[in-house]
Write a protein that holds these residues in place. Structure first.
Motif, mmCIF file in Angstrom:
data_model
loop_
_atom_site.group_PDB
_atom_site.id
_atom_site.type_symbol
_atom_site.label_atom_id
_atom_site.label_comp_id
_atom_site.label_asym_id
_atom_site.label_seq_id
_atom_site.Cartn_x
_atom_site.Cartn_y
_atom_site.Cartn_z
ATOM 1 N N THR A 371 81.227 3.203 16.339
ATOM 2 C CA THR A 371 79.819 3.048 16.697
ATOM 3 C C THR A 371 79.213 4.403 17.033
ATOM 4 O OG1 THR A 371 80.172 0.799 17.518
ATOM 5 C CG2 THR A 371 78.205 1.939 18.278
ATOM 6 N N HIS A 372 78.018 4.673 16.495
ATOM 7 C CA HIS A 372 77.377 5.976 16.643
ATOM 8 C C HIS A 372 75.966 5.800 17.206
ATOM 9 C CE1 HIS A 372 80.692 7.761 14.368
ATOM 10 N NE2 HIS A 372 80.583 6.708 13.569
ATOM 11 N N LYS A 373 75.581 6.747 18.038
ATOM 12 C CA LYS A 373 74.318 6.676 18.772
ATOM 13 C C LYS A 373 73.254 7.556 18.110
ATOM 14 C CE LYS A 373 72.532 7.425 23.501
ATOM 15 N NZ LYS A 373 72.913 7.903 24.863
ATOM 16 N N PHE A 374 72.075 6.968 17.880
ATOM 17 C CA PHE A 374 70.943 7.683 17.292
ATOM 18 C C PHE A 374 69.778 7.638 18.284
ATOM 19 C CE2 PHE A 374 73.595 6.627 13.801
ATOM 20 C CZ PHE A 374 73.341 7.539 12.792
ATOM 21 N N GLU A 375 69.268 8.812 18.672
ATOM 22 C CA GLU A 375 68.140 8.899 19.590
ATOM 23 C C GLU A 375 66.967 9.563 18.863
ATOM 24 O OE1 GLU A 375 69.675 10.058 23.810
ATOM 25 O OE2 GLU A 375 71.081 10.864 22.300
ATOM 26 N N VAL A 376 65.878 8.824 18.705
ATOM 27 C CA VAL A 376 64.697 9.313 17.992
ATOM 28 C C VAL A 376 63.674 9.791 19.024
ATOM 29 C CG1 VAL A 376 62.856 8.736 16.375
ATOM 30 C CG2 VAL A 376 65.122 7.707 16.109
ATOM 31 N N TYR A 377 63.287 11.078 18.942
ATOM 32 C CA TYR A 377 62.364 11.680 19.895
ATOM 33 C C TYR A 377 60.952 11.724 19.315
ATOM 34 C CZ TYR A 377 66.052 13.328 23.055
ATOM 35 O OH TYR A 377 67.097 13.397 23.956
ATOM 36 N N PHE A 378 59.991 11.261 20.105
ATOM 37 C CA PHE A 378 58.583 11.330 19.753
ATOM 38 C C PHE A 378 57.894 12.333 20.682
ATOM 39 C CE2 PHE A 378 60.120 7.229 18.387
ATOM 40 C CZ PHE A 378 59.521 7.041 17.155
ATOM 41 N N ASN A 379 56.788 12.889 20.224
ATOM 42 C CA ASN A 379 56.122 13.942 20.998
ATOM 43 C C ASN A 379 55.275 13.418 22.139
ATOM 44 O OD1 ASN A 379 54.282 12.856 19.009
ATOM 45 N ND2 ASN A 379 52.881 14.528 19.510
ATOM 46 N N ARG A 380 55.036 12.109 22.203
ATOM 47 C CA ARG A 380 54.169 11.545 23.229
ATOM 48 C C ARG A 380 54.571 10.099 23.467
ATOM 49 N NH1 ARG A 380 48.146 11.071 21.297
ATOM 50 N NH2 ARG A 380 48.112 9.549 22.983
ATOM 51 N N PRO A 381 54.123 9.462 24.539
ATOM 52 C CA PRO A 381 54.453 8.054 24.762
ATOM 53 C C PRO A 381 53.989 7.183 23.600
ATOM 54 C CG PRO A 381 53.585 9.015 26.767
ATOM 55 C CD PRO A 381 53.383 10.041 25.682
ATOM 56 N N MET A 382 54.866 6.299 23.201
ATOM 57 C CA MET A 382 54.587 5.413 22.080
ATOM 58 C C MET A 382 54.353 3.988 22.577
ATOM 59 S SD MET A 382 54.796 7.555 19.576
ATOM 60 C CE MET A 382 54.979 6.584 18.073
ATOM 61 N N ASP A 383 53.856 3.165 21.680
ATOM 62 C CA ASP A 383 53.685 1.742 21.969
ATOM 63 C C ASP A 383 55.064 1.088 21.897
ATOM 64 O OD1 ASP A 383 53.165 -0.966 22.032
ATOM 65 O OD2 ASP A 383 51.521 -0.896 20.592
ATOM 66 N N THR A 384 55.647 0.788 23.045
ATOM 67 C CA THR A 384 57.020 0.288 23.082
ATOM 68 C C THR A 384 57.147 -1.159 22.616
ATOM 69 O OG1 THR A 384 56.771 -0.287 25.429
ATOM 70 C CG2 THR A 384 57.689 1.886 24.904
ATOM 71 N N SER A 385 56.001 -1.822 22.359
ATOM 72 C CA SER A 385 56.077 -3.180 21.791
ATOM 73 C C SER A 385 56.344 -3.145 20.292
ATOM 74 C CB SER A 385 54.775 -3.932 22.058
ATOM 75 O OG SER A 385 53.693 -3.365 21.321
ATOM 76 N N VAL A 386 56.259 -1.938 19.693
ATOM 77 C CA VAL A 386 56.491 -1.765 18.266
ATOM 78 C C VAL A 386 57.840 -1.072 18.074
ATOM 79 C CG1 VAL A 386 55.665 -0.695 16.140
ATOM 80 C CG2 VAL A 386 54.031 -1.627 17.792
ATOM 81 N N THR A 387 58.716 -1.678 17.291
ATOM 82 C CA THR A 387 60.041 -1.128 17.055
ATOM 83 C C THR A 387 60.035 -0.258 15.802
ATOM 84 O OG1 THR A 387 61.095 -3.052 18.069
ATOM 85 C CG2 THR A 387 62.469 -1.681 16.636
ATOM 86 N N PRO A 388 60.362 1.019 15.915
ATOM 87 C CA PRO A 388 60.420 1.857 14.711
ATOM 88 C C PRO A 388 61.592 1.462 13.829
ATOM 89 C CG PRO A 388 61.233 3.078 16.608
ATOM 90 C CD PRO A 388 60.710 1.774 17.135
ATOM 91 N N TYR A 389 61.456 1.700 12.545
ATOM 92 C CA TYR A 389 62.529 1.427 11.593
ATOM 93 C C TYR A 389 63.332 2.707 11.391
ATOM 94 C CZ TYR A 389 64.946 0.386 7.240
ATOM 95 O OH TYR A 389 65.915 0.223 6.289
ATOM 96 N N ILE A 390 64.661 2.606 11.554
ATOM 97 C CA ILE A 390 65.546 3.759 11.406
ATOM 98 C C ILE A 390 66.616 3.400 10.388
ATOM 99 C CG2 ILE A 390 66.950 5.477 12.612
ATOM 100 C CD1 ILE A 390 65.839 4.350 15.229
#
Length: 447
Positions: A371-390
């Motif tokens: 199992t591997h961990k992926f952390e996606v960094y955004f430059n500003r607060p995002m809408d946490t009700s929306v899940t990004p696709y990775i």
């Protein structure tokens, strides 16, 4: 609609000619009502004669057919002594909306529940106000444009942008979009090609929180003021000339240079990276000056990396490792170490098992079974009700392996974490690229 078929006879004499029109088998029968569907042609046709029907086929197109709809029909013709009717496909291209064009003589307001089509050049003279309400979509027909010398009130909202775009049946080849010394906020300009002359958006217009996507022109953003904007997928000689671009994302464009004079003076505190020089070479900025200058930006921009070697390969200046340009050098001490937070949402790095997948790629161990961990960094607060696709994959669009296990946001909404479990049967062998899409910031701009 009165439809007069033209027939040409390539054989012997044709007597008792009849013509009729039918919708194709798969067409919605409610779109057209026939008033005179089968008619007599009205004349015999001698050998190799050509003539127009005396009697027209008559029909009505439903008024609620959407703009851009193509209605498929078949024209049939018969006469004495032939075994089967002759056929030809007919496609009706429907343009359905409220037409805009010409010079406005009194104040006009456009509303979001109306389908607007600019069918001739729209002109707003001095002393006249054109108001565009949030959520309004204006579609510009090929060969047309808009020029405003008067007042333009066009203030959308984060969840209800004003949109300027091509028509449903058009290519987006418009002439001009001069919006005057007005302020426009929360608007999207997309899918437009400026075919008449070199420049795109002209006049000293203020654009705040606007999006410019899929625009083609020599200078798309010309002589204006742009703050907190998104500039993506432009095909241009230069992004700008005589413009001031602040706290904006200039990403994924195919441009020879960002600034007409290649001196970067038009950009302050922007996120600029993943652009293409001559459609092939990835770069962030070009600094093409012929004096020996150590460029130190007063308002540094983020150029896509913190790694000096990577940055040097993405900055086209005299210090470029393989293709030096000009005599000036961008001083990396004056390049932002993190993306500009005031700009709209972007992905700026992905950590894989704690390693930056871009800047620390040489340190990242190969991913094996587990199992591997992926952390996606955004430059500003995002809408946490929306899940990004990775996802990641070995070939475009790099979606062969979805990364979606146990997804969660940090408290600030700036880091999204998900996991991928690699098993012996997982198709992941090779050099994978990471793909992220679908994130949305707190003002509804996608990242």
């Amino acid at each position: 609609i009165a439809f007069w078929p033209v027939l040409r006879n390539d054989w012997g004499n044709a007597k008792n000619v009849q013509v009729w029109l039918e919708l194709t088998e798969t067409e919605d029968k409610s779109t057209v009502k026939f008033l005179a569907q089968r008619v007599r042609f009205g004349a015999n046709l001698s050998s190799y004669a050509k003539s127009k029907s005396v009697n027209p086929i008559l029909f009505v197109v439903d008024k609620n057919v959407v703009d851009g709809r193509r209605i498929s029909m078949v024209l049939r013709a018969t006469c004495d002594n032939i075994s089967a009717p002759l056929e030809q496909d007919v496609v009706l291209s429907v343009e359905n909306g409220v037409e805009l064009g010409g010079m406005i003589s009194e104040d006009l307001t456009l509303y979001p529940d109306v389908h607007y089509i600019v069918t001739s050049k729209l002109l707003v003279p001095k002393g006249i106000t054109l108001t565009i309400m949030p959520g309004t979509v204006i579609k510009i027909k090929d060969g047309m444009g808009i020029q405003c010398d008067g007042n333009l009130v066009a203030n959308g909202t984060p969840d209800s942008l004003i949109v300027f775009t091509k028509t449903d049946l058009g290519l987006g080849n418009i002439t001009t979009l001069k919006l005057g010394t007005n302020t426009i906020s929360y608007a999207k300009f997309e899918n437009l090609t400026f075919s008449n002359g070199d420049s795109g958006l002209e006049s000293k217009t203020n654009y705040n929180d606007c999006m410019f996507i899929n625009i083609k022109a020599s200078w798309p953003l010309y002589e204006g003021f742009y703050k907190r904007c998104v500039v993506m997928n432009l095909d241009a000689y230069c992004v700008t000339g005589y413009s001031d671009i602040q706290s904006s994302n200039v990403i994924g464009n195919s441009v020879r240079a960002l600034d007409t004079y290649d001196n970067l003076s038009g950009f302050s505190e922007c996120n600029i990276f993943s652009n293409l020089y001559n459609k092939t070479i990835p770069y962030s900025v070009m600094y093409k000056v012929y004096s020996v200058i150590d460029y130190q930006s007063q308002y540094p921009s983020y150029l896509g990396s913190t790694n000096e070697k990577t940055l040097r390969s993405w900055i086209l200046d005299a210090a470029h490792p393989t293709s030096p340009i000009g005599s000036g050098i961008v001083n990396l001490d004056y390049v932002a170490k993190e993306p500009i937070r005031e700009a709209h949402g972007i992905v700026w790095k992905v950590l894989v098992n704690g390693y930056d997948a871009q800047d620390e790629f040489h340190l990242l161990p190969p991913l094996g079974v587990g199992t591997h961990k992926f952390e996606v960094y955004f430059n500003r607060p995002m809408d946490t009700s929306v899940t990004p696709y990775i996802s990641m994959g070995v070939r475009a669009p790099y979606t062969q392996n979805s990364i979606s296990e146990n997804g969660s946001w940090n408290a600030e909404g700036t880091i999204y974490t998900a996991y991928l479990t690699i098993k012996g049967k997982t198709n992941t062998d090779g050099l994978n690229r990471i793909f992220v899409s679908g994130g949305r910031d707190d003002e509804h701009f996608t990242a």
